[in-house]
Design a protein around this motif. Structure first.
Motif, PDB file in Angstrom:
ATOM      1  N   UNK A 263       2.366  -7.859 -14.338  1.00  0.00           N
ATOM      2  CA  UNK A 263       2.773  -7.808 -15.747  1.00  0.00           C
ATOM      3  C   UNK A 263       2.287  -6.548 -16.470  1.00  0.00           C
ATOM      4  N   UNK A 264       0.996  -6.196 -16.375  1.00  0.00           N
ATOM      5  CA  UNK A 264       0.567  -4.975 -17.086  1.00  0.00           C
ATOM      6  C   UNK A 264       1.197  -3.702 -16.526  1.00  0.00           C
TER       7      UNK A 264
ATOM      8  N   UNK B 255       0.813  -1.230   0.000  1.00  0.00           N
ATOM      9  CA  UNK B 255       0.000   0.000   0.000  1.00  0.00           C
ATOM     10  C   UNK B 255       0.842   1.274   0.000  1.00  0.00           C
ATOM     11  N   UNK B 256       2.037   1.223   0.593  1.00  0.00           N
ATOM     12  CA  UNK B 256       2.907   2.408   0.564  1.00  0.00           C
ATOM     13  C   UNK B 256       3.340   2.690  -0.869  1.00  0.00           C
ATOM     14  N   UNK B 257       3.695   1.637  -1.579  1.00  0.00           N
ATOM     15  CA  UNK B 257       4.130   1.811  -2.963  1.00  0.00           C
ATOM     16  C   UNK B 257       2.998   2.369  -3.812  1.00  0.00           C
ATOM     17  N   UNK B 258       1.781   1.915  -3.534  1.00  0.00           N
ATOM     18  CA  UNK B 258       0.640   2.466  -4.269  1.00  0.00           C
ATOM     19  C   UNK B 258       0.376   3.917  -3.867  1.00  0.00           C
ATOM     20  N   UNK B 259       0.549   4.198  -2.581  1.00  0.00           N
ATOM     21  CA  UNK B 259       0.318   5.556  -2.066  1.00  0.00           C
ATOM     22  C   UNK B 259       1.262   6.567  -2.711  1.00  0.00           C
TER      23      UNK B 259
ATOM     24  N   UNK C 157       5.650  -1.324  -6.914  1.00  0.00           N
ATOM     25  CA  UNK C 157       4.400  -2.076  -6.748  1.00  0.00           C
ATOM     26  C   UNK C 157       4.478  -3.405  -7.495  1.00  0.00           C
ATOM     27  N   UNK C 158       4.958  -3.351  -8.733  1.00  0.00           N
ATOM     28  CA  UNK C 158       5.089  -4.581  -9.523  1.00  0.00           C
ATOM     29  C   UNK C 158       6.074  -5.550  -8.878  1.00  0.00           C
TER      30      UNK C 158
ATOM     31  N   UNK D  32      10.148  -9.098 -18.284  1.00  0.00           N
ATOM     32  CA  UNK D  32      10.803 -10.396 -18.526  1.00  0.00           C
ATOM     33  C   UNK D  32      10.815 -11.245 -17.264  1.00  0.00           C
ATOM     34  N   UNK D  33      11.086 -10.627 -16.121  1.00  0.00           N
ATOM     35  CA  UNK D  33      11.124 -11.353 -14.860  1.00  0.00           C
ATOM     36  C   UNK D  33       9.758 -11.963 -14.544  1.00  0.00           C
ATOM     37  N   UNK D  34       8.689 -11.191 -14.762  1.00  0.00           N
ATOM     38  CA  UNK D  34       7.343 -11.687 -14.469  1.00  0.00           C
ATOM     39  C   UNK D  34       6.968 -12.817 -15.419  1.00  0.00           C
ATOM     40  N   UNK D  35       7.291 -12.668 -16.688  1.00  0.00           N
ATOM     41  CA  UNK D  35       7.015 -13.743 -17.648  1.00  0.00           C
ATOM     42  C   UNK D  35       7.740 -15.027 -17.247  1.00  0.00           C
ATOM     43  N   UNK D  36       8.966 -14.891 -16.781  1.00  0.00           N
ATOM     44  CA  UNK D  36       9.728 -16.060 -16.345  1.00  0.00           C
ATOM     45  C   UNK D  36       9.085 -16.702 -15.115  1.00  0.00           C
ATOM     46  N   UNK D  37       8.585 -15.854 -14.196  1.00  0.00           N
ATOM     47  CA  UNK D  37       7.910 -16.390 -13.004  1.00  0.00           C
ATOM     48  C   UNK D  37       6.628 -17.134 -13.366  1.00  0.00           C
TER      49      UNK D  37
END
Length: 451
Positions: free
Chosen positions: A304-305, A265-269, A276-277, A317-322
């Motif tokens: 990803x988005x 939530x801090x990252x979103x704030x 956040x990603x 790329x990291x998220x696709x690999x995960x």
């Protein structure tokens, strides 16, 4: 995925972190009108202020567009500087280098030594991301000399931090701690509490890499109250995220999720979309390790988005690999290889040699499960070549041991012994958690051969 140390692609002050969104929007409109009216001085001054504010909110695509608009009015060092930073963060390292070199030339032409040093730092960070430690270090050392020459103690501390980060990435932890140890008293001397906390966090990250979780947590928990005291919400979220990562590596998923849930939530704030990603990815990793593939995918598909929105090709790329790893664990090799293939294409396109090596290693595991021993060997060979280029000795130790086990399956005992000996040497150098296991396997091979 963790945030880790901050190599600080932007080595200069970040501008006005507390600028209200509406005020920044008004300045952005002033910039637009200045560009349209062909008023270069106004466009450059206002563009610099807006870029600094937007960087704090991960609005890197907007920063790049704004800097590009400014440059339509002619060359400008600050615009090239911000453009290079945005390109660095969004996975365009070669374009970043071109912009950074333009900024460097203009700062030198103007005799601006402080910004010359800051740009040299950024060029060093870009080469570090490309896995070229030698060039990275050369630029950091040049920046360090200038900072000391002009008496910029804050810049000196930041550059020492960057050099420490480079040594940390190479697994040279004594050197990393030495540079962070030089930076810390300078941060305290100049009263840079935010920098002090960041350095403490970087030291914690080194200890985490060494497997010393208690020391890592001790440094993170020293950094956290400072960040809260000075109102560094971005740094607070980073530290909470990294504390979560320590617990995740300890196998304490519950505590990891608690800290990630505080960071998110801090990252979103603060509008830190990249952060956040990263935290969404980390939550996904914990759930994946727990066997909750559906839960992991729900977080990865949120991350990803965001990575695509801000243009973060490394994060994409990291998220696709995960995601590929989730399908690999489910035994769905076809889908896993599809996601790994997408990740690999991006890693190669942006020059992310470590990402390329990690993805190839994951693909090799699937080849091995499918019984393709020769194909697996070829992939391991490519991974090892890449890891040697970038100097990641700890990962090289792991893959060397995996190659040895593969060669044993192929009845190539002499070759397997050579790789395992290499794994042991590298594991000893990097305090590898699997060192005892590597030694045990090597001893078993020796005993078998002696019979």
């Amino acid at each position: 995925m963790t945030d880790g140390p901050h190599p600080a692609a932007d080595a200069r002050p970040a501008g006005q972190p507390g600028s209200p969104t509406q005020a920044v929007a008004r300045w952005a409109e002033v910039h637009r009108l200045a560009v349209a009216g062909r008023e270069p001085e106004i466009a450059r001054d206002v563009g610099d202020l807006v870029s600094r504010a937007w960087v704090r909110r991960s609005r890197f695509a907007d920063v790049a567009a704004l800097a590009t608009a400014t440059l339509t009015l002619g060359p400008d060092a600050d615009a090239y500087y911000h453009l290079g930073h945005a390109q660095y963060v969004t996975g365009q390292p070669w374009k970043a280098l071109a912009s950074q070199e333009q900024a460097l030339h203009l700062y030198r032409e103007a005799g601006d030594r402080n910004d010359e040093a800051g740009t040299l730092n950024n060029i060093g960070a870009t080469y570090d991301r490309l896995g070229d430690g030698e060039r990275a270090l050369a630029h950091y050392e040049e920046a360090l000399a200038i900072a000391r020459e002009v008496g910029d103690r804050d810049g000196e501390a930041g550059t020492l931090n960057n050099i420490g980060h480079l040594h940390d990435r190479l697994g040279e932890w004594d050197d990393a701690l030495s540079y962070f140890g030089q930076s810390l008293p300078i941060q305290r001397e100049v009263g840079n509490r935010e920098g002090e906390a960041a350095t403490l966090s970087n030291i914690g990250f080194v200890y985490d890499n060494q497997g010393d979780r208690e020391r890592a947590l001790a440094h993170y928990t020293r950094a956290l109250p400072i960040q809260r005291e000075v109102g560094d919400r971005v740094g607070e979220a980073v530290t909470l995220n990294n504390i979560g990562y320590v617990y995740a590596r300890r196998g304490d998923g519950e505590q990891a999720l608690i800290h990630y849930a505080q960071a998110l939530p801090i990252r979103r704030e603060v509008g830190d979309r990249n952060g956040e990603a990263a935290t969404l990815n980390n939550i996904g990793l914990v759930l994946s390790d727990r066997g909750d593939g559906d839960g992991a995918l729900s977080y990865y598909t949120q991350a990803l988005p965001i990575a695509r929105e801000v243009g973060d090709r490394f994060g994409e790329a990291n998220t696709l690999s995960n995601i590929g790893l989730v399908y690999a664990r489910r035994g769905d090799a076809e889908r896993a290889l599809s996601y790994y293939g997408q990740a690999l294409s991006i890693a190669r396109a942006i020059g992310d040699r470590l990402g390329e090596a990690n993805t190839l290693n994951n693909m090799a595991s699937i080849r091995l499960q499918q019984g393709d021993l020769v194909g697996t060997k070829d992939m391991f060979t490519e991974v090892l070549e890449t890891l040697r280029i970038v100097g990641d000795r700890r990962s090289e130790a792991t893959v060397s041991a995996n190659m040895a086990l593969l060669l044993l399956k192929m009845a190539h005992v002499d070759q397997a012994t050579g790789y395992l000996r290499r794994a042991v040497v590298l594991a000893e150098q990097t305090n590898h958690p699997e060192l005892d296991r590597f030694r045990m396997i090597l001893a078993q091979i020796a005993q078998t051969g002696a019979r």
